[in-house]
Design an enzyme around this catalytic site. Structure first.
Site, PDB file in Angstrom:
ATOM      1  N   GLY A 114     114.684 -32.061  47.462  1.00 11.34           N
ATOM      2  CA  GLY A 114     113.656 -32.627  46.598  1.00 11.34           C
ATOM      3  C   GLY A 114     113.086 -31.580  45.662  1.00 11.34           C
ATOM      4  NE  ARG A 115     115.499 -29.247  41.230  1.00 11.98           N
ATOM      5  CZ  ARG A 115     115.544 -28.013  40.749  1.00 11.98           C
ATOM      6  NH1 ARG A 115     114.556 -27.531  40.040  1.00 11.98           N
ATOM      7  NH2 ARG A 115     116.596 -27.251  40.980  1.00 11.98           N
ATOM      8  N   GLY A 116     109.601 -30.926  42.742  1.00 13.86           N
ATOM      9  CA  GLY A 116     108.329 -31.410  42.205  1.00 13.86           C
ATOM     10  C   GLY A 116     107.169 -30.841  42.992  1.00 13.86           C
ATOM     11  N   GLY A 121     107.355 -26.989  43.335  1.00 15.49           N
ATOM     12  CA  GLY A 121     108.421 -26.232  43.973  1.00 15.49           C
ATOM     13  C   GLY A 121     109.614 -27.074  44.363  1.00 15.49           C
ATOM     14  CB  VAL A 136     111.679 -29.815  49.215  1.00 17.19           C
ATOM     15  CG1 VAL A 136     111.517 -29.926  50.715  1.00 17.19           C
ATOM     16  CG2 VAL A 136     110.354 -30.021  48.516  1.00 17.19           C
ATOM     17  CE  LYS A 176     106.650 -28.679  47.013  1.00 16.78           C
ATOM     18  NZ  LYS A 176     106.102 -30.016  46.985  1.00 16.78           N
ATOM     19  CG  ASP A 201     100.893 -35.845  42.082  1.00 19.60           C
ATOM     20  OD1 ASP A 201     101.011 -36.919  41.456  1.00 19.60           O
ATOM     21  OD2 ASP A 201     101.730 -34.932  42.021  1.00 19.60           O
TER      22      ASP A 201
END
Ligand SMILES: *[C@@H]1O[C@H](CO)[C@@H](O)[C@H](O)[C@H]1NC(C)=O
Ligand SMILES: *[C@@H]1O[C@H](CO)[C@@H](O)[C@H](O)[C@H]1NC(C)=O
Ligand SMILES: *[C@@H]1O[C@H](CO)[C@@H](O)[C@H](O)[C@H]1NC(C)=O
Ligand SMILES: *[C@@H]1O[C@H](CO)[C@@H](O)[C@H](O)[C@H]1NC(C)=O
Ligand SMILES: *[C@@H]1O[C@H](CO)[C@@H](O)[C@H](O)[C@H]1NC(C)=O
Ligand SMILES: *[C@@H]1O[C@H](CO)[C@@H](O)[C@H](O)[C@H]1NC(C)=O
Ligand SMILES: *[C@@H]1O[C@H](CO)[C@@H](O)[C@H](O)[C@H]1NC(C)=O
Ligand SMILES: *[C@@H]1O[C@H](CO)[C@@H](O)[C@H](O)[C@H]1NC(C)=O
Ligand SMILES: *[C@@H]1O[C@H](CO)[C@@H](O)[C@H](O)[C@H]1NC(C)=O
Ligand SMILES: *[C@@H]1O[C@H](CO)[C@@H](O)[C@H](O)[C@H]1NC(C)=O
Ligand SMILES: *[C@@H]1O[C@H](CO)[C@@H](O)[C@H](O)[C@H]1NC(C)=O
Ligand SMILES: *[C@@H]1O[C@H](CO)[C@@H](O)[C@H](O)[C@H]1NC(C)=O
Length: 804
Positions: free
Chosen positions: A532-534, A537, A539, A553, A645
């Site tokens: 994952g991203r965002g 950073g 993950v 992360k 968020d």
């Protein structure tokens, strides 16, 4: 020097073994243990437990069972006491096993303080067995009496809590006599926590406004038994089950009704370690009743702990003990004359909730009407004025007979008005506008208050030294060595034990720890598998050396100093809720900043939504779980963890599709200027999910998360992404959000009128309706019209129970 030390060490080991073999674990008829002889102690065969006289005050002793090995902070961990409320004299008091089979405790020449009330014609003996149970056995091995059957404030593994027993807290950390808090089985077969104080008593766990079934308890099983095992599985016959945060590991464990009103499970890896909290019943310590007494409120500050404050116009009764609360500096007139009435007015106190002691609930009242009601009642102390939580769009009035169980909660949207004589009111500086704004950017001033794992070598040396120190020939050497080690230890550990003291009853310390960069590099095989991203950073998936699968992360915007990073990470690491992703540790080495999380099998809600595998029932559960997680962040943990968020990418699903909110508190770890890129301006959050307040430069409160939550629910229901169609709608995601909400509002009637809907069943239709209703309320433009996250939980659960 080294060889000399090794030699001494071996000698000491030898002597310590000799020393311990001199102790015994059983006591026969006619013999007794004397308070004056420190060697009169029973030690269990495995050495883990000791029973004997324990000093509880000046010349005051209790007969007790404790873990033989002290912990560095709490010295002896007492697990049972015979006479907690009647300590005996330090001279000629005795525990005797009489010839008639009765076990008695006598105070200096005086009366019998305590007895087992047993009779045995045959030979009996008292035995402290390896589990910490002190058992009075007949020759045939039948237990006549056992300490496990009359617990005080502590349970040991496999010791049952039954319908006839309860755990009763001690008065304070240092006063072992009976306190006010108990864990017991109520008449409806439910395990509960009760505050039974000097003036009032009330249940506070599970939440008293929930029915047992809403709290996930069953009332049908009448066996009323609760116990836990060595692995950390505590389970009760009312279906209440928890696993400790270090579940599985073979550790020493206790479950204790603590003096501060919380039940906690503690564990320690080795004898002599500090006890670490691995579970606790009440996550918001201010929700424990009675803790600040009457006419006061409790405020929980993560870095400090609980704080009590008197309501204005009231003063503390007993400076040493908040249980007695505060008393008024004035007389509430019990006199309904106009003249008496006119002497009073109200002071506004924001964000303080007072639980219970209502004269009644008066629906759809105006503020004026509520105020007059309270003025007219001579003994009314104040009132709550609150938005109707059922979404009625009006206000309700709760006049109070007493001001008790007060706590300040940032998420509480009702107002408290305290009735005070005008003469007192005028002497106060009413600064009512201490509203909580700009929460996300609050400066966090906190200290690190977690104990980290320490090497135990010195501990074991100390342990042996203590055993040996009573021995003659080597005494001088030993004393010297003890002195030598203790002074060194004290020098080195001073700060540490202070930390432990402040940590005292702060949040559950989970398995949280620090990792080295190389360890994490190895776990991820060189940061190979990106999942994952965002959120600042990338993950990666990894496997720790103990085979746990983790998500790691790597933060790329975090260039705070190490101390600041540690302080904030440790706060996040302390949050524990089943709907929040758990942080297991972190790494801060040089420029590297990494966070280690539990790994979630089913990835994010975003992935599942796009692949359309979720049915409505699952979506409903996800909505409820996510709301619970956010409510916990908002209300239980204070404002610094506003998520800010909330989006499907940040809602992860475990193997049972239980949702867990991820990335909370992260904004604190990232340098804002680096963090901002095309997607982020001054504002934090993600287009499509951001509340209008961000755009209109209005104060940011927890309601921004409520808004984003509403959008996520709409997205789950409609399958329309709030992000997707942002393309082309230049000028802001808020246009788009409004479009999604409006679109649903328009569609709503049509959708529900559609009888051909494949859903069909009433149940599902009901779920759909309540979800849409809640989501639309959450996405109101006006933040005050949005419910709080806990109101959302209530609305959803209320609906669910109506259908059951
Ligand atoms: C227990 O610890 C406290 C503080 O750490 C200390 O003052 C006290 O003397 C200790 N008691 C015993 C019996 O060691
Ligand atoms: C400890 O006492 C209990 C209760 O009598 C008994 O069932 C158990 O076997 C004992 N354990 C040991 C190790 O003696
Ligand atoms: C412990 O608390 C009890 C009950 O409040 C009190 O009577 C007793 O004096 C206290 N003991 C000590 C040593 O403070
Ligand atoms: C915990 O213990 C209960 C009762 O002994 C059992 O039903 C349950 O399966 C256990 N849970 C786990 C995860 O072992
Ligand atoms: C009641 O609870 C006990 C202990 O957890 C369990 O052994 C028993 O099977 C339960 N009875 C029913 C009817 O569920
Ligand atoms: C409250 O009333 C009592 C007697 O009714 C009186 O003695 C006392 O002074 C009054 N206190 C105040 C603060 O007015
Ligand atoms: C009520 O209070 C008023 C003014 O303080 C006083 O004049 C009156 O006597 C009081 N009445 C009673 C019944 O105490
Ligand atoms: C609340 O009270 C007002 C005035 O008494 C009334 O007009 C209104 O309909 C009431 N609202 C509800 C939802 O009952
Ligand atoms: C408060 O006053 C009202 C009427 O004056 C009375 O009915 C009620 O019992 C009082 N309540 C308490 C708790 O004193
Ligand atoms: C409020 O408090 C401040 C500081 O304590 C003082 O300077 C000011 O005069 C007070 N204002 C009033 C209206 O009492
Ligand atoms: C253990 O003791 C040695 C010297 O005896 C010392 O160098 C070391 O720092 C100590 N370790 C801890 C963790 O206290
Ligand atoms: C953020 O980073 C910039 C440069 O990288 C630095 O000047 C600034 O002080 C940092 N701010 C914080 C709050 O760490």
């Amino acid at each position: 020097m080294d060889a000399y030390m090794v030699f001494l060490f071996l000698l000491l080991t030898l002597f310590s073994q000799l020393g311990s073999s001199a102790s015994y674990s059983t006591m026969s008829m006619g013999s007794s243990l004397s308070v004056e002889n420190p060697a009169d102690i029973l030690i269990s065969p495995n050495g883990m437990f000791s029973a004997g006289f324990f000093q509880v005050g000046e010349n005051a002793y209790c007969f007790a069972i404790w873990f033989t090995e002290p912990s560095p902070t709490h010295n002896l961990t007492v697990v049972w006491t015979a006479n907690r409320d009647e300590p005996v004299n330090g001279r000629s008091s005795k525990l005797t096993l009489q010839k008639n089979g009765n076990l008695i405790l006598t105070d200096a020449g005086k009366s019998t303080i305590w007895s087992s009330n047993t009779v045995s014609a045959s030979l009996a003996r008292l035995r402290l067995n390896d589990t910490g149970n002190l058992v009075l056995l007949t020759v045939k091995g039948v237990a006549l009496w056992e300490s496990f059957a009359s617990p005080t404030d502590t349970l040991l593994p496999h010791q049952p809590l039954t319908r006839n027993t309860k755990l009763l807290s001690s008065r304070s950390l240092t006063n072992y006599s009976s306190g006010f808090y108990s864990l017991f089985f109520d008449n409806d077969n439910t395990l509960r926590l009760l505050y039974d104080g000097p003036e009032v008593s009330s249940i506070y766990w599970p939440d008293p406004w929930l029915l047992s079934i809403q709290a996930g308890r069953s009332t049908y099983n009448n066996s009323r038994i609760a116990k836990f095992d060595n692995l950390g599985n505590f389970s009760a016959s009312d279906d209440f089950t928890i696993l400790s945060s270090d579940y599985g590991a073979k550790r020493q464990r206790i479950v204790k009704m603590d003096a501060d009103g919380n039940v906690r499970m503690y564990s320690r890896k080795q004898p002599g370690d500090t006890w670490v909290v691995t579970w606790e019943a009440v996550l918001q310590p201010c929700k424990i009743h009675g803790i600040c007494g009457a006419n006061s409120w409790c405020n929980y500050v993560p870095s400090f702990g609980r704080k009590c404050s008197c309501v204005p116009g009231y003063v503390i009764r007993n400076k040493n003990d908040w249980i007695y609360g505060c008393q008024p500096e004035f007389n509430l007139s019990h006199n309904n004359s106009i003249a008496a009435r006119d002497q009073f007015d109200f002071m506004f106190i924001p964000r303080v909730e007072i639980y219970g002691f209502d004269f009644g609930i008066f629906y759809n009242y105006t503020w004026e009407k509520c105020k007059n009601f309270c003025l007219d009642l001579g003994n009314c102390t104040g009132f709550h004025f609150k938005h109707d939580s059922g979404g009625g769009g009006f206000y309700n009035c709760f006049p109070k007979m007493q001001l008790r169980n007060g706590y300040r909660s940032p998420g509480f949207d009702g107002d408290l008005y305290v009735k005070l004589p005008k003469s007192i009111l005028s002497s106060y500086n009413v600064t009512e506008a201490e509203e909580s704004n700009s929460i996300c950017s609050d400066k966090l001033t906190s200290q690190l208050d977690r104990t980290y794992e320490k090497s135990n070598t010195n501990q074991s040396v100390k342990f042996m030294l203590e055993f040996a120190s009573g021995l003659g020939a080597l005494e001088v050497v030993c004393v010297f060595l003890v002195w030598f080690f203790l002074t060194r230890r004290n020098g080195g550990d001073q700060v540490d034990s202070d930390d432990v003291v402040t940590q005292g009853y702060l949040h559950a310390a989970t398995g949280f720890r620090r990792f080295s960069y190389s360890e994490l590099k190895k776990a991820t095989r060189g940061f190979k598998e990106e999942i994952g991203r965002g959120g600042g950073g990338i993950v990666y998936k990894g496997v720790l050396s103990d085979q746990r699968i983790v998500a790691i992360k790597q933060l790329n915007g975090a260039n705070q100093g190490e101390a600041e990073f540690l302080a904030e990470v440790s706060l996040i690491g302390k949050l524990y809720h089943m709907n929040l992703i758990e942080m297991w540790g972190y790494c801060a080495e040089g420029k590297h900043r990494l966070l280690v999380y539990e790994y979630m099998e089913h990835g994010s809600l975003a992935e599942k939504l796009s692949s359309k595998v979720l049915d409505l029932k699952t979506k409903f559960e996800i909505a409820v779980g996510t709301a619970k997680g956010l409510a916990y962040l908002h209300e239980e943990c204070l404002e610094w963890v506003l998520h800010c968020d909330v989006k499907p990418q940040n809602i992860l699903l475990d193997s049972n599709y239980n949702p867990k909110v991820a990335d909370f508190g992260l904004s604190k770890l990232l340098n804002r200027s680096e963090f901002s890129n095309s997607n982020f301006s001054r504002i934090r959050g993600t287009r499509g999910y951001m509340a209008p307040e961000w755009v209109h430069n209005m104060p940011i409160t927890s309601k921004v998360d409520v808004y984003s939550y509403g959008i996520v629910v709409l997205e789950m229901l409609t399958g329309k992404s709030a992000m997707e169609s942002v393309h082309g709608v230049e000028g802001g995601g808020d246009t788009q959000k409004r479009m999604l909400a409006t679109w649903v509002r328009e569609k709503m009637n049509g959708a529900f009128a559609d009888a051909k809907s494949p859903i069909g069943a009433e149940y599902e239709k009901g779920e759909l309706e309540i979800l849409v209703k809640v989501a639309l309320q959450c996405t109101e433009e006006d933040k005050d019209a949005r419910p709080t996250m806990s109101e959302v939980v209530q609305m959803l659960l209320h609906h669910e129970n109506n259908l059951l």
